[in-house]
Design a protein around this motif. Structure first.
Motif, PDB file in Angstrom:
ATOM      1  N   TRP A  76       0.837  -1.189   0.000  1.00  0.00           N
ATOM      2  CA  TRP A  76       0.000   0.000   0.000  1.00  0.00           C
ATOM      3  C   TRP A  76       0.880   1.251   0.000  1.00  0.00           C
ATOM      4  O   TRP A  76       1.981   1.266   0.543  1.00  0.00           O
ATOM      5  CB  TRP A  76      -0.896   0.041   1.241  1.00  0.00           C
ATOM      6  CG  TRP A  76      -1.931  -1.039   1.270  1.00  0.00           C
ATOM      7  CD1 TRP A  76      -3.212  -0.963   0.859  1.00  0.00           C
ATOM      8  CD2 TRP A  76      -1.757  -2.377   1.757  1.00  0.00           C
ATOM      9  NE1 TRP A  76      -3.866  -2.147   1.036  1.00  0.00           N
ATOM     10  CE2 TRP A  76      -2.998  -3.050   1.584  1.00  0.00           C
ATOM     11  CE3 TRP A  76      -0.682  -3.087   2.292  1.00  0.00           C
ATOM     12  CZ2 TRP A  76      -3.188  -4.369   1.946  1.00  0.00           C
ATOM     13  CZ3 TRP A  76      -0.878  -4.405   2.649  1.00  0.00           C
ATOM     14  CH2 TRP A  76      -2.114  -5.029   2.475  1.00  0.00           C
ATOM     15  N   THR A  77       0.371   2.285  -0.618  1.00  0.00           N
ATOM     16  CA  THR A  77       0.992   3.601  -0.551  1.00  0.00           C
ATOM     17  C   THR A  77       0.081   4.505   0.262  1.00  0.00           C
ATOM     18  O   THR A  77      -1.086   4.711  -0.105  1.00  0.00           O
ATOM     19  CB  THR A  77       1.203   4.201  -1.952  1.00  0.00           C
ATOM     20  OG1 THR A  77       2.130   3.378  -2.672  1.00  0.00           O
ATOM     21  CG2 THR A  77       1.752   5.616  -1.852  1.00  0.00           C
ATOM     22  N   ASN A  78       0.606   5.033   1.365  1.00  0.00           N
ATOM     23  CA  ASN A  78      -0.176   5.904   2.238  1.00  0.00           C
ATOM     24  C   ASN A  78       0.197   7.360   1.987  1.00  0.00           C
ATOM     25  O   ASN A  78       1.366   7.702   1.824  1.00  0.00           O
ATOM     26  CB  ASN A  78       0.071   5.560   3.708  1.00  0.00           C
ATOM     27  CG  ASN A  78      -0.371   4.144   4.043  1.00  0.00           C
ATOM     28  OD1 ASN A  78      -1.497   3.761   3.775  1.00  0.00           O
ATOM     29  ND2 ASN A  78       0.529   3.354   4.621  1.00  0.00           N
ATOM     30  N   THR A  79      -0.806   8.203   1.937  1.00  0.00           N
ATOM     31  CA  THR A  79      -0.599   9.629   1.726  1.00  0.00           C
ATOM     32  C   THR A  79      -0.967  10.383   2.996  1.00  0.00           C
ATOM     33  O   THR A  79      -2.064  10.201   3.537  1.00  0.00           O
ATOM     34  CB  THR A  79      -1.451  10.154   0.562  1.00  0.00           C
ATOM     35  OG1 THR A  79      -1.134   9.395  -0.614  1.00  0.00           O
ATOM     36  CG2 THR A  79      -1.171  11.624   0.299  1.00  0.00           C
ATOM     37  N   VAL A  80      -0.032  11.188   3.465  1.00  0.00           N
ATOM     38  CA  VAL A  80      -0.278  11.990   4.675  1.00  0.00           C
ATOM     39  C   VAL A  80       0.112  13.429   4.389  1.00  0.00           C
ATOM     40  O   VAL A  80       0.797  13.727   3.411  1.00  0.00           O
ATOM     41  CB  VAL A  80       0.525  11.453   5.880  1.00  0.00           C
ATOM     42  CG1 VAL A  80       0.103  10.040   6.240  1.00  0.00           C
ATOM     43  CG2 VAL A  80       2.027  11.504   5.600  1.00  0.00           C
ATOM     44  N   GLN A  81      -0.356  14.320   5.231  1.00  0.00           N
ATOM     45  CA  GLN A  81       0.066  15.714   5.157  1.00  0.00           C
ATOM     46  C   GLN A  81       0.525  16.160   6.531  1.00  0.00           C
ATOM     47  O   GLN A  81       0.019  15.686   7.552  1.00  0.00           O
ATOM     48  CB  GLN A  81      -1.068  16.593   4.639  1.00  0.00           C
ATOM     49  CG  GLN A  81      -2.309  16.595   5.492  1.00  0.00           C
ATOM     50  CD  GLN A  81      -3.420  17.450   4.873  1.00  0.00           C
ATOM     51  OE1 GLN A  81      -3.324  17.854   3.727  1.00  0.00           O
ATOM     52  NE2 GLN A  81      -4.458  17.715   5.642  1.00  0.00           N
ATOM     53  N   GLY A 136       3.378  15.169  14.269  1.00  0.00           N
ATOM     54  CA  GLY A 136       3.253  14.102  13.293  1.00  0.00           C
ATOM     55  C   GLY A 136       2.625  14.543  11.984  1.00  0.00           C
ATOM     56  O   GLY A 136       2.935  15.595  11.444  1.00  0.00           O
ATOM     57  N   ALA A 137       1.709  13.725  11.490  1.00  0.00           N
ATOM     58  CA  ALA A 137       1.048  13.981  10.211  1.00  0.00           C
ATOM     59  C   ALA A 137      -0.368  13.442  10.258  1.00  0.00           C
ATOM     60  O   ALA A 137      -0.702  12.571  11.073  1.00  0.00           O
ATOM     61  CB  ALA A 137       1.827  13.333   9.064  1.00  0.00           C
ATOM     62  N   ASP A 138      -1.207  13.964   9.372  1.00  0.00           N
ATOM     63  CA  ASP A 138      -2.589  13.516   9.266  1.00  0.00           C
ATOM     64  C   ASP A 138      -2.733  12.612   8.048  1.00  0.00           C
ATOM     65  O   ASP A 138      -2.259  12.924   6.955  1.00  0.00           O
ATOM     66  CB  ASP A 138      -3.543  14.706   9.117  1.00  0.00           C
ATOM     67  CG  ASP A 138      -3.553  15.578  10.363  1.00  0.00           C
ATOM     68  OD1 ASP A 138      -3.458  15.020  11.474  1.00  0.00           O
ATOM     69  OD2 ASP A 138      -3.673  16.806  10.216  1.00  0.00           O
TER      70      ASP A 138
END
Length: 359
Positions: free
Chosen positions: A30-35, A41-43
């Protein structure tokens, strides 16, 4: 019993002498995308399933010309232009739509046995079920789901998805009410077809199929026009030639001759569309699909292909065609016409008459 690996309907176990390892791993990754989170941390925003690689290792025992035959047979079996079915013996109900990836290997350094490997790329990253499950009244309430008929006429359908991903069902509905109304509501939206209200005694129009070439594969319903019949769209086009069904469609057999005020020889066939279920001939609203195959095999070739609809007096109603008047290059045109009180050309699109597809 030999272990089977089938690709594009070819059983690879008939080419090699055995499979020593198959690497399928778990899932596809899986490729996870966060900002970035301004505090810590990140959302998380979304994730996606990656494409998947599957590697098959095999052996080929030494025989006369064995390694050469294996190389050639595998090269032929793996030569596909788009994802093809990859099915493994231990999971025959699942198909991976795959293409060979990278360079297949065949190590012939041993005199007694060659070893090799093939890597397949599954672009979707997932497998699909070979079987189709059908939920109907006879198996309602079982593992596939439940169909509940309610007193007010609506039906509740609960489908159990036993797979690991979202699935989109194909729904077949037979309507027993005269208004032809169907509505399907789900969690993410709804679709409505037909009229909710219709007063009894009034007949609502319905769609009918008047002609299918699938039941007339040699176009026998189309007859030669009577001698002297002019082309409804352009009387400059002669019609005393012969069109004939050949293998896969109507083709020009005899070009015929042209009259003193004509410039293009050719033939024409006609079919009278049958009456509808009410005995009426001629619909106010209708559509028609034809495949016109126009292929110039050399620059400068010219030609005309037309599909025309006429009234009882053979006057043009509407039509379209492929026109190639370019006597030097390879440019052709799709044109559409209407007749009636104001005959005219209503559309013209240029395309190149080669072995591509001009939409």
């Amino acid at each position: 019993m030999a272990f089977s690996v089938k690709f594009n309907d070819v059983d690879l176990s008939t080419i090699v002498d055995g499979f020593t390892a198959i690497t399928r791993n778990i899932g596809a990754g899986w490729t996870n995308t966060v900002q970035p989170n301004p505090i810590i941390g990140a959302d998380f925003t979304q994730n996606s399933i990656n494409s998947k690689s599957i590697t098959v290792n095999f052996i080929a025992n030494v025989k006369l010309d064995r390694f050469t035959s294996v190389r050639k047979a595998l090269a032929s079996a793996l030569n596909v232009k788009q994802p093809s079915a990859l099915i493994f013996d231990d999971d025959p109900n699942q198909v991976w739509w795959a293409v060979p990836d990278g360079t297949p290997t065949l190590d012939e350094s041993s005199f007694y046995q060659a070893v090799g490997s093939i890597t397949f790329l599954v672009p979707s990253g997932v497998s699909e079920s070979v079987e189709t499950n059908i939920l109907n009244a006879s198996n309602s309430g079982g593992s596939l789901g439940t169909i509940t008929n309610n007193s007010d006429g609506h039906v509740d359908v609960e489908i159990n998805n036993t797979g690991n991903l979202e699935a989109f069902p194909t729904i077949e509905i037979t309507n027993v009410h005269e208004n032809g109304y169907i509505a399907i509501a789900g969690q993410n939206g709804a679709i409505e077809i037909g009229k909710r209200q219709e007063a009894d005694g009034a007949t609502s129009p319905m769609s009918e199929n008047l002609y299918f070439s699938t039941s007339d594969t040699n176009f026998s319903y189309f007859k030669d026009v009577a001698p002297g019949t002019p082309n409804p769209q352009n009387n400059w086009l002669a019609t005393n030639g012969k069109l004939e069904f050949q293998k896969d469609g109507l083709r020009l057999k005899e070009k015929g001759t042209v009259g003193s005020r004509q410039g293009v020889a050719g033939g024409m066939k006609v079919m009278t569309l049958p009456a509808d279920s009410n005995g009426h001939v001629g619909a106010v609203n209708f559509y028609s699909y034809f495949n016109l195959f126009a292929w110039a095999t050399a620059f400068g070739q010219t030609g005309v292909l037309q599909i025309l609809f006429t009234d009882n007096n053979d006057k043009l109603v509407a039509g379209y065609g492929i026109i190639k008047g370019d006597m030097v290059g390879n440019k052709a045109m799709m044109k559409a016409w209407v007749g009636g009180n104001n005959p005219r050309e209503v559309a013209s699109r240029d395309f190149i008459a080669n072995n591509g597809e001009g939409n």
